[in-house]
Design a protein around this motif. Structure first.
Motif, PDB file in Angstrom:
ATOM      1  N   ALA A 140       0.833  -1.209   0.000  1.00 48.37           N
ATOM      2  CA  ALA A 140       0.000   0.000   0.000  1.00 48.37           C
ATOM      3  C   ALA A 140       0.862   1.251   0.000  1.00 48.37           C
ATOM      4  O   ALA A 140       0.566   2.230  -0.692  1.00 48.37           O
ATOM      5  N   ALA A 141       1.964   1.228   0.772  1.00 44.78           N
ATOM      6  CA  ALA A 141       2.877   2.384   0.812  1.00 44.78           C
ATOM      7  C   ALA A 141       3.500   2.613  -0.560  1.00 44.78           C
ATOM      8  O   ALA A 141       3.636   3.762  -1.009  1.00 44.78           O
ATOM      9  N   VAL A 142       3.868   1.518  -1.245  1.00 44.63           N
ATOM     10  CA  VAL A 142       4.433   1.643  -2.585  1.00 44.63           C
ATOM     11  C   VAL A 142       3.377   2.179  -3.551  1.00 44.63           C
ATOM     12  O   VAL A 142       3.640   3.069  -4.368  1.00 44.63           O
ATOM     13  N   GLY A 143       2.160   1.631  -3.454  1.00 49.38           N
ATOM     14  CA  GLY A 143       1.088   2.054  -4.343  1.00 49.38           C
ATOM     15  C   GLY A 143       0.729   3.521  -4.193  1.00 49.38           C
ATOM     16  O   GLY A 143       0.343   4.170  -5.163  1.00 49.38           O
ATOM     17  N   ARG A 144       0.861   4.029  -2.977  1.00 50.69           N
ATOM     18  CA  ARG A 144       0.558   5.451  -2.738  1.00 50.69           C
ATOM     19  C   ARG A 144       1.718   6.356  -3.128  1.00 50.69           C
ATOM     20  O   ARG A 144       1.619   7.579  -2.986  1.00 50.69           O
ATOM     21  N   GLY A 145       2.820   5.768  -3.586  1.00 46.76           N
ATOM     22  CA  GLY A 145       3.969   6.565  -4.008  1.00 46.76           C
ATOM     23  C   GLY A 145       4.727   7.195  -2.856  1.00 46.76           C
ATOM     24  O   GLY A 145       5.307   8.272  -3.005  1.00 46.76           O
ATOM     25  N   GLU A 146       4.728   6.536  -1.699  1.00 43.27           N
ATOM     26  CA  GLU A 146       5.394   7.102  -0.525  1.00 43.27           C
ATOM     27  C   GLU A 146       6.905   6.904  -0.541  1.00 43.27           C
ATOM     28  O   GLU A 146       7.609   7.430   0.314  1.00 43.27           O
ATOM     29  N   VAL A 189      10.846   5.396  -0.508  1.00 41.33           N
ATOM     30  CA  VAL A 189      11.657   4.647   0.451  1.00 41.33           C
ATOM     31  C   VAL A 189      11.247   4.951   1.883  1.00 41.33           C
ATOM     32  O   VAL A 189      11.110   4.046   2.716  1.00 41.33           O
ATOM     33  N   SER A 190      11.016   6.219   2.195  1.00 43.15           N
ATOM     34  CA  SER A 190      10.661   6.595   3.562  1.00 43.15           C
ATOM     35  C   SER A 190       9.318   5.992   3.965  1.00 43.15           C
ATOM     36  O   SER A 190       9.131   5.562   5.108  1.00 43.15           O
ATOM     37  N   GLY A 191       8.357   5.923   3.022  1.00 42.03           N
ATOM     38  CA  GLY A 191       7.059   5.329   3.320  1.00 42.03           C
ATOM     39  C   GLY A 191       7.154   3.831   3.571  1.00 42.03           C
ATOM     40  O   GLY A 191       6.490   3.297   4.464  1.00 42.03           O
ATOM     41  N   ILE A 192       8.006   3.152   2.798  1.00 39.62           N
ATOM     42  CA  ILE A 192       8.204   1.712   2.994  1.00 39.62           C
ATOM     43  C   ILE A 192       8.817   1.443   4.361  1.00 39.62           C
ATOM     44  O   ILE A 192       8.378   0.553   5.098  1.00 39.62           O
ATOM     45  N   VAL A 193       9.828   2.228   4.718  1.00 39.89           N
ATOM     46  CA  VAL A 193      10.492   2.051   6.012  1.00 39.89           C
ATOM     47  C   VAL A 193       9.530   2.345   7.158  1.00 39.89           C
ATOM     48  O   VAL A 193       9.504   1.627   8.164  1.00 39.89           O
ATOM     49  N   ALA A 194       8.723   3.403   7.016  1.00 38.98           N
ATOM     50  CA  ALA A 194       7.764   3.741   8.074  1.00 38.98           C
ATOM     51  C   ALA A 194       6.729   2.626   8.250  1.00 38.98           C
ATOM     52  O   ALA A 194       6.361   2.283   9.381  1.00 38.98           O
ATOM     53  N   ALA A 195       6.266   2.045   7.138  1.00 37.94           N
ATOM     54  CA  ALA A 195       5.292   0.954   7.211  1.00 37.94           C
ATOM     55  C   ALA A 195       5.886  -0.266   7.898  1.00 37.94           C
ATOM     56  O   ALA A 195       5.244  -0.915   8.725  1.00 37.94           O
ATOM     57  N   TRP A 196       7.139  -0.577   7.562  1.00 39.30           N
ATOM     58  CA  TRP A 196       7.828  -1.712   8.196  1.00 39.30           C
ATOM     59  C   TRP A 196       7.936  -1.516   9.702  1.00 39.30           C
ATOM     60  O   TRP A 196       7.610  -2.403  10.484  1.00 39.30           O
ATOM     61  N   LYS A 197       8.414  -0.340  10.105  1.00 38.60           N
ATOM     62  CA  LYS A 197       8.634  -0.106  11.530  1.00 38.60           C
ATOM     63  C   LYS A 197       7.322  -0.118  12.305  1.00 38.60           C
ATOM     64  O   LYS A 197       7.251  -0.632  13.427  1.00 38.60           O
ATOM     65  N   LYS A 198       6.260   0.433  11.705  1.00 40.98           N
ATOM     66  CA  LYS A 198       4.966   0.460  12.381  1.00 40.98           C
ATOM     67  C   LYS A 198       4.426  -0.955  12.575  1.00 40.98           C
ATOM     68  O   LYS A 198       3.832  -1.276  13.603  1.00 40.98           O
ATOM     69  N   GLN A 199       4.663  -1.834  11.573  1.00 43.76           N
ATOM     70  CA  GLN A 199       4.108  -3.178  11.620  1.00 43.76           C
ATOM     71  C   GLN A 199       4.941  -4.118  12.494  1.00 43.76           C
ATOM     72  O   GLN A 199       4.405  -5.029  13.115  1.00 43.76           O
ATOM     73  N   THR A 200       6.261  -3.920  12.528  1.00 42.28           N
ATOM     74  CA  THR A 200       7.139  -4.857  13.243  1.00 42.28           C
ATOM     75  C   THR A 200       7.770  -4.279  14.499  1.00 42.28           C
ATOM     76  O   THR A 200       8.181  -5.027  15.387  1.00 42.28           O
ATOM     77  N   GLY A 201       7.904  -2.946  14.553  1.00 42.43           N
ATOM     78  CA  GLY A 201       8.582  -2.327  15.687  1.00 42.43           C
ATOM     79  C   GLY A 201      10.086  -2.401  15.599  1.00 42.43           C
ATOM     80  O   GLY A 201      10.794  -1.977  16.525  1.00 42.43           O
ATOM     81  N   LEU A 239      13.537  -2.770  -5.384  1.00 40.51           N
ATOM     82  CA  LEU A 239      12.760  -2.350  -6.547  1.00 40.51           C
ATOM     83  C   LEU A 239      12.544  -0.837  -6.552  1.00 40.51           C
ATOM     84  O   LEU A 239      12.598  -0.198  -7.608  1.00 40.51           O
ATOM     85  N   GLU A 240      12.308  -0.268  -5.368  1.00 32.64           N
ATOM     86  CA  GLU A 240      12.072   1.173  -5.295  1.00 32.64           C
ATOM     87  C   GLU A 240      13.332   1.955  -5.669  1.00 32.64           C
ATOM     88  O   GLU A 240      13.266   2.946  -6.415  1.00 32.64           O
TER      89      GLU A 240
END
Length: 459
Positions: free
Chosen positions: A113-119, A121-133, A216-217
């Protein structure tokens, strides 16, 4: 595994739940038995207890022995069958695997979803940290942080450039001493960045999904930079053909480079893809000022670019020549020197830097240092006598370095032509000799270059 043997290690392959009635266990054998279980790699020791069993409760000494050997100990009632225990274990494992699979699916969906929204590298990292801590950091091939924080991982950010350099060599292990992190090169077949991740036993998935998305990003960003690389290549040509110092400096500033001095680096790609090499240079060198010219790649590099210090490691085994450090208006000269040096580099097997001051290396080997400094002091003494702040001496040095160009000196020192002419007339008056005389200029040029840089005033 069910066994009442005092030596169950021979039966264990590691990871088993070992069920025993303990019919042969005695307080004297607890420690040896537990060590055998530990050496066999059993995940857990289960003692069957009950009124009709050898033990009606777990003995405290057996608990102590298991604690000492870091062996997990549990009990099961005597009326619970072995098959029931096995089913319970499999159900627990299946539940754990379902949870891990669901966590992987959820994480994949969040990152997608973060990739699809065009967020990015920073969006991908933020999504990872939010989901895994788990904290992660992404750096480019210069060691610059693209996303995440070095503080979250408790690492020194000054180490990132060196780690990025290591990632250029696939066989070189990338690691930070005494740091509990995982370091992965992003991108294939060429690395485009680094992923540094913390470790945690609570993370339900590995880094495979994150690494793939980030790779890929970064590859997408690299491909998207192609039009920009073409524009920067045009700027390189414009700078090298600029007729004035001001025009060359203005074009460099428009491209985001504001250094006072620059080198031209010329690289012979040999058997490598020359287009690929230009793209990598655009990523590595600050400003990305690279172009293809014939069989070579030409790069304009600011003299403070940290990559220059690691040029040999970055470009090995390619031939590379580095022109002299010059002001923007003289970059065409630096390019000519770099082209000459690249031929020598192919023979030497390392980058060759054109040494504009080679005559001073010769003087250092043939002239006594004390005598040379005495000569320098004697020549410059008349100027210094009436120049306590060192302004005249600094002006003279800049004027000589600019090949006695009034315009180049004024632009470099940011002074008016009338001011420069007045200073030069004052220098002539103190020397008692015209600056137009070849002998005067030669003596001054030698005296200025012999004097150590540490003895020059900061003006």
């Amino acid at each position: 595994m069910a066994s009442d043997s005092l030596s169950p290690g021979l039966l264990l392959d590691g990871g088993e739940l070992l069920l025993t009635e303990g019919s042969m266990l005695t307080p004297e054998t607890y420690c040896a038995y537990v060590e055998e279980v530990s050496a066999g790699g059993a995940s857990i020791l289960v003692l069957r207890i009950g009124k009709d069993m050898p033990f009606s409760a777990i003995p405290p000494d057996l608990i102590s022995a298991c604690n000492a050997a870091d062996v997990t100990l549990a009990s099961v009632a005597s009326d619970v069958s072995s098959s029931t225990v096995v089913r319970a274990v499999y159900m627990a494992l299946a539940s754990e695997q379902r949870l891990a699979l669901q966590a992987s699916v959820d994480l994949f969906a969040v990152i997608s979803a973060a990739v699809g929204r065009g967020e990015g590298v920073s969006g991908i990292v933020a999504a990872w940290k939010k989901q895994t801590g788990v904290p992660v950091l992404v750096a480019d091939m210069l060691g610059r942080v693209l996303a995440g924080s070095a503080n979250d991982l408790d690492i020194d950010p000054t180490l990132l450039p060196e780690l990025a350099l290591q990632s250029h060599k696939p066989r070189t292990p990338i690691r930070i001493p005494d740091a509990d992190v995982t370091i992965t090169a992003l991108g294939s077949p060429k690395p485009r960045g680094l992923l540094i991740a913390g470790t945690s036993p609570m993370v339900p998935v590995d880094l495979a999904a994150l690494t793939s998305f980030l790779g890929l990003e970064l590859e997408r960003l690299w491909l998207a930079d192609e039009p920009s690389r073409q524009r920067r290549a045009e700027v390189v040509g414009a700078v090298l053909s600029a007729r004035t110092e001001a025009a060359a400096r203005s074009k460099l500033r428009s491209a985001g480079l504001a250094d006072k001095l620059y080198h031209v680096v010329v690289v012979d790609p040999g058997g490598e893809d020359i287009t690929q090499l230009v793209a990598e240079a655009a990523l590595l060198f600050r400003g990305g000022m690279a172009r293809i010219q014939g069989r070579y790649v030409e790069i304009i590099v600011g003299h403070e670019d940290p990559v220059l210090a690691s040029l040999e490691r970055l470009l090995h085994p390619l031939a590379a020549g580095v022109g002299a450090m010059v002001t923007p208006g003289h970059l065409a000269v630096s390019r000519t020197q770099a082209l000459a040096a690249v031929h020598a580099s192919a023979v030497a097997g390392r980058p060759i830097t054109f040494n504009q001051g080679i005559i001073f290396d010769w003087l250092a080997d043939t002239v006594d240092a004390v005598e040379a400094l005495a000569f320098s002091d004697a020549i410059l003494a008349p100027i210094e006598a009436g120049d306590p702040e060192g302004i005249l001496l600094a002006t003279l040095r800049t004027w000589m370095e600019e090949n006695c160009s009034l315009q180049g000196t004024c632009e470099r020192m940011n002074i008016h032509r009338h001011t420069l002419r007045a200073r030069l007339r004052k220098i002539e008056a103190q020397l008692g000799q015209p600056l137009e005389a070849l002998q005067t200029r030669t003596e001054l040029w030698l005296a200025i270059n012999i004097r150590p840089i540490t003895r020059w005033p900061e003006v």
